[in-house]
Design a protein around this motif. Structure first.
Motif, PDB file in Angstrom:
ATOM      1  N   ALA A 266       1.007  -1.265  -0.128  1.00  0.00           N
ATOM      2  CA  ALA A 266       0.112  -0.026  -0.062  1.00  0.00           C
ATOM      3  C   ALA A 266       0.920   1.229   0.077  1.00  0.00           C
ATOM      4  O   ALA A 266       0.573   2.293  -0.745  1.00  0.00           O
ATOM      5  N   LEU A 267       1.986   1.228   0.993  1.00  0.00           N
ATOM      6  CA  LEU A 267       2.792   2.383   0.889  1.00  0.00           C
ATOM      7  C   LEU A 267       3.544   2.706  -0.598  1.00  0.00           C
ATOM      8  O   LEU A 267       3.450   3.656  -0.874  1.00  0.00           O
ATOM      9  N   ILE A 268       3.916   1.552  -1.146  1.00  0.00           N
ATOM     10  CA  ILE A 268       4.678   1.609  -2.406  1.00  0.00           C
ATOM     11  C   ILE A 268       3.593   2.403  -3.575  1.00  0.00           C
ATOM     12  O   ILE A 268       4.074   3.006  -4.398  1.00  0.00           O
ATOM     13  N   SER A 269       2.279   1.665  -3.449  1.00  0.00           N
ATOM     14  CA  SER A 269       1.453   2.136  -4.329  1.00  0.00           C
ATOM     15  C   SER A 269       1.144   3.688  -4.007  1.00  0.00           C
ATOM     16  O   SER A 269       0.973   4.458  -5.131  1.00  0.00           O
ATOM     17  N   PHE A 270       1.218   4.157  -2.876  1.00  0.00           N
ATOM     18  CA  PHE A 270       0.889   5.764  -2.488  1.00  0.00           C
ATOM     19  C   PHE A 270       2.108   6.547  -3.075  1.00  0.00           C
ATOM     20  O   PHE A 270       1.562   7.460  -3.633  1.00  0.00           O
ATOM     21  N   ILE A 271       3.193   6.120  -2.893  1.00  0.00           N
ATOM     22  CA  ILE A 271       4.229   6.754  -3.355  1.00  0.00           C
ATOM     23  C   ILE A 271       4.920   6.737  -4.733  1.00  0.00           C
ATOM     24  O   ILE A 271       5.794   7.645  -5.153  1.00  0.00           O
ATOM     25  N   ALA A 272       4.330   5.871  -5.331  1.00  0.00           N
ATOM     26  CA  ALA A 272       4.747   5.603  -6.766  1.00  0.00           C
ATOM     27  C   ALA A 272       4.641   6.532  -7.687  1.00  0.00           C
ATOM     28  O   ALA A 272       5.572   7.083  -8.508  1.00  0.00           O
ATOM     29  N   PRO A 273       3.619   7.472  -7.649  1.00  0.00           N
ATOM     30  CA  PRO A 273       3.601   8.609  -8.705  1.00  0.00           C
ATOM     31  C   PRO A 273       4.691   9.515  -8.245  1.00  0.00           C
ATOM     32  O   PRO A 273       5.014  10.512  -9.303  1.00  0.00           O
ATOM     33  N   TRP A 274       5.017   9.722  -7.145  1.00  0.00           N
ATOM     34  CA  TRP A 274       5.936  10.956  -6.724  1.00  0.00           C
ATOM     35  C   TRP A 274       7.388  10.408  -6.624  1.00  0.00           C
ATOM     36  O   TRP A 274       8.526  11.208  -7.185  1.00  0.00           O
ATOM     37  N   PHE A 275       7.803   9.002  -6.215  1.00  0.00           N
ATOM     38  CA  PHE A 275       9.000   8.603  -6.008  1.00  0.00           C
ATOM     39  C   PHE A 275       9.631   7.611  -7.315  1.00  0.00           C
ATOM     40  O   PHE A 275      10.797   7.291  -7.285  1.00  0.00           O
ATOM     41  N   ILE A 276       8.714   6.562  -7.619  1.00  0.00           N
ATOM     42  CA  ILE A 276       9.123   5.648  -8.427  1.00  0.00           C
ATOM     43  C   ILE A 276       9.064   6.095  -9.993  1.00  0.00           C
ATOM     44  O   ILE A 276       9.966   5.653 -10.641  1.00  0.00           O
ATOM     45  N   MET A 277       7.688   6.298 -10.239  1.00  0.00           N
ATOM     46  CA  MET A 277       7.707   6.573 -11.810  1.00  0.00           C
ATOM     47  C   MET A 277       8.690   7.408 -12.324  1.00  0.00           C
ATOM     48  O   MET A 277       9.165   7.391 -13.449  1.00  0.00           O
ATOM     49  N   PRO A 278       9.022   8.799 -11.681  1.00  0.00           N
ATOM     50  CA  PRO A 278       9.897   9.725 -12.045  1.00  0.00           C
ATOM     51  C   PRO A 278      11.235   8.973 -12.420  1.00  0.00           C
ATOM     52  O   PRO A 278      12.067   9.718 -13.118  1.00  0.00           O
ATOM     53  N   LEU A 279      11.645   7.965 -11.830  1.00  0.00           N
ATOM     54  CA  LEU A 279      13.069   7.164 -12.096  1.00  0.00           C
ATOM     55  C   LEU A 279      12.998   6.777 -13.456  1.00  0.00           C
ATOM     56  O   LEU A 279      14.119   6.522 -14.149  1.00  0.00           O
ATOM     57  N   PHE A 280      11.791   6.567 -14.117  1.00  0.00           N
ATOM     58  CA  PHE A 280      11.899   5.833 -15.393  1.00  0.00           C
ATOM     59  C   PHE A 280      10.991   6.608 -16.500  1.00  0.00           C
ATOM     60  O   PHE A 280      11.571   6.505 -17.776  1.00  0.00           O
ATOM     61  N   PHE A 281      10.111   7.600 -16.106  1.00  0.00           N
ATOM     62  CA  PHE A 281       9.412   8.279 -17.041  1.00  0.00           C
ATOM     63  C   PHE A 281       9.378   9.613 -16.579  1.00  0.00           C
ATOM     64  O   PHE A 281       9.195  10.118 -15.419  1.00  0.00           O
ATOM     65  N   LYS A 282       9.269  10.640 -17.735  1.00  0.00           N
ATOM     66  CA  LYS A 282       8.927  12.135 -17.317  1.00  0.00           C
ATOM     67  C   LYS A 282       7.516  12.294 -17.500  1.00  0.00           C
ATOM     68  O   LYS A 282       6.752  11.926 -18.581  1.00  0.00           O
ATOM     69  N   ALA A 283       6.608  12.696 -16.609  1.00  0.00           N
ATOM     70  CA  ALA A 283       5.180  12.797 -16.526  1.00  0.00           C
ATOM     71  C   ALA A 283       5.010  14.237 -16.399  1.00  0.00           C
ATOM     72  O   ALA A 283       5.582  15.018 -15.849  1.00  0.00           O
ATOM     73  N   GLU A 284       3.952  14.571 -17.641  1.00  0.00           N
ATOM     74  CA  GLU A 284       3.536  15.817 -17.644  1.00  0.00           C
ATOM     75  C   GLU A 284       2.104  15.944 -17.490  1.00  0.00           C
ATOM     76  O   GLU A 284       1.194  15.132 -18.027  1.00  0.00           O
ATOM     77  N   PRO A 285       1.187  16.896 -16.869  1.00  0.00           N
ATOM     78  CA  PRO A 285      -0.044  16.985 -16.876  1.00  0.00           C
ATOM     79  C   PRO A 285      -0.663  17.073 -18.218  1.00  0.00           C
ATOM     80  O   PRO A 285      -0.122  17.809 -19.149  1.00  0.00           O
ATOM     81  N   LEU A 286      -1.864  16.507 -18.540  1.00  0.00           N
ATOM     82  CA  LEU A 286      -2.272  16.522 -19.797  1.00  0.00           C
ATOM     83  C   LEU A 286      -2.952  17.974 -20.250  1.00  0.00           C
ATOM     84  O   LEU A 286      -3.549  18.514 -19.119  1.00  0.00           O
ATOM     85  N   PRO A 287      -2.665  18.498 -21.118  1.00  0.00           N
ATOM     86  CA  PRO A 287      -2.962  19.948 -21.232  1.00  0.00           C
ATOM     87  C   PRO A 287      -4.580  20.351 -21.348  1.00  0.00           C
ATOM     88  O   PRO A 287      -5.097  19.171 -21.676  1.00  0.00           O
ATOM     89  N   ASP A 288      -4.904  21.342 -20.992  1.00  0.00           N
ATOM     90  CA  ASP A 288      -6.350  21.716 -20.928  1.00  0.00           C
ATOM     91  C   ASP A 288      -6.659  21.849 -22.308  1.00  0.00           C
ATOM     92  O   ASP A 288      -6.075  22.071 -23.213  1.00  0.00           O
ATOM     93  N   GLY A 289      -7.993  21.108 -22.623  1.00  0.00           N
ATOM     94  CA  GLY A 289      -8.567  21.112 -23.958  1.00  0.00           C
ATOM     95  C   GLY A 289      -9.815  20.135 -23.794  1.00  0.00           C
ATOM     96  O   GLY A 289     -10.072  19.542 -22.934  1.00  0.00           O
ATOM     97  N   ASP A 290     -10.310  19.793 -25.070  1.00  0.00           N
ATOM     98  CA  ASP A 290     -11.367  18.962 -25.170  1.00  0.00           C
ATOM     99  C   ASP A 290     -11.070  17.621 -24.643  1.00  0.00           C
ATOM    100  O   ASP A 290     -11.891  16.962 -23.933  1.00  0.00           O
TER     101      ASP A 290
END
Length: 308
Positions: A146-170
């Motif tokens: 559960a802890l790993i799932s919670f912190i994954a977006p902040w600490f694990i995924m950035p190790l492998f991929f660059k994440a950007e918010p989807l731009p405003d739009g349709d």
């Protein structure tokens, strides 16, 4: 449906690729069992234990590191063929060897950190709760997951991929509206640079609670229509609405309890001074290959229930 064109040759290649991946998985499984068996029956683990420092936690960490590194070297050809050579041959990956090796190094370091945490916790429980360690280990692994799932977006995924918010739009409004209709709260919708690895496309949920977000690969955004992305996201939201994720967590915890309980019985029978391996007891660090083999075998036994 009759208008949907399915390339027969592509289907044949897909089945062939899946078959090869299954064979490689089985080869890695056999290699792992043979490796652990060799460590146990050769007495290497006993001799290694006798030269390690007296501190049980430092010795456990060092023991785990040595065994993991040895198996990593031994299984590297299979890992390379299954993880890079085969996907590149079938056009599913465009990573070069250097980039792939860098990813493997990150995954290896992350796996080592999590493995050390898990193995130290298990051996501490074996020492202080010898009769009930299996129950405590189940609770610990559930909390750690559960802890790993919670912190994954902040600490694990950035190790492998660059994440950007989807731009405003349709498209963003469309996907947010779909999530709202499913009563799915999210911290945002993000895209990741998957195209640096390959041309496949995917969408997923990542995180828990306040960290939960929707992840889309950039290949999905480039190749699929909004209507197709609606369908892909709706499939994932369906799992949420029908409670599949919660039931899966409950099932995984129940099966983990069974695996740990069976491992406890196996250690009581085999990890003793009069047993076949000459171990002092279940908490003997020299029995780590026995612990790993028991967890592996019993996990395989219960895996059909999870898959079903």
């Amino acid at each position: 449906l009759n208008e949907i064109a399915i390339d027969p040759k592509r289907q044949i290649r897909a089945r062939r690729y899946a078959s090869l991946q299954r064979r490689l998985f089985l080869a890695e499984l056999v290699l792992g069992i043979l490796f652990l068996s060799a460590l146990l029956w050769s007495g290497v683990t006993i001799r290694l234990r006798d030269i390690l420092p007296a501190s049980p936690y430092f010795a456990t960490t060092l023991f785990f590191t040595i065994i993991s590194a040895a198996y990593g070297v031994l299984s590297f050809p299979l890992t390379y063929y299954r993880g890079l050579a085969l996907p590149r041959y079938y056009g599913l990956s465009k990573e070069n060897f250097r980039d792939w090796l860098g990813t493997q190094a990150k995954e290896g370091l992350l796996g080592w950190i999590l493995g050390v945490i898990a193995i130290l916790a298990i051996y501490a429980l074996l020492i202080y709760l010898p009769d009930w360690w299996w129950l405590a280990a189940t609770l610990f692994t559930a909390l750690l997951s559960a802890l790993i799932s919670f912190i994954a977006p902040w600490f694990i995924m950035p190790l492998f991929f660059k994440a950007e918010p989807l731009p405003d739009g349709d498209l963003r409004q469309r996907l947010e509206s779909l999530a709202a209709r499913a009563n799915f709260s999210t911290a945002g919708i993000y895209s990741i640079d998957w195209s640096k690895k390959g041309d496949t496309a995917n969408a997923m949920f990542l995180g828990m609670g306040r960290s939960r977000r929707i992840i889309l690969t950039d290949t999905l955004l480039k190749k699929y229509t909004p209507e197709e992305m609606d369908t892909i996201l709706a499939h994932e939201l369906g799992h949420y609405r029908l409670g599949h994720i919660a039931w899966l967590l409950v099932l995984q915890s129940g099966l983990a309890l069974i695996v740990f309980a069976l491992t406890h019985l196996a250690l009581k029978r085999l990890a003793s001074i009069n047993g076949p391996f000459g171990l002092y007891g279940p908490s003997d660090v020299a029995g780590m290959p026995l612990l790993a083999a028991a967890l592996l075998v019993f996990s395989l036994i219960v895996s059909p229930f999870l898959m079903a």
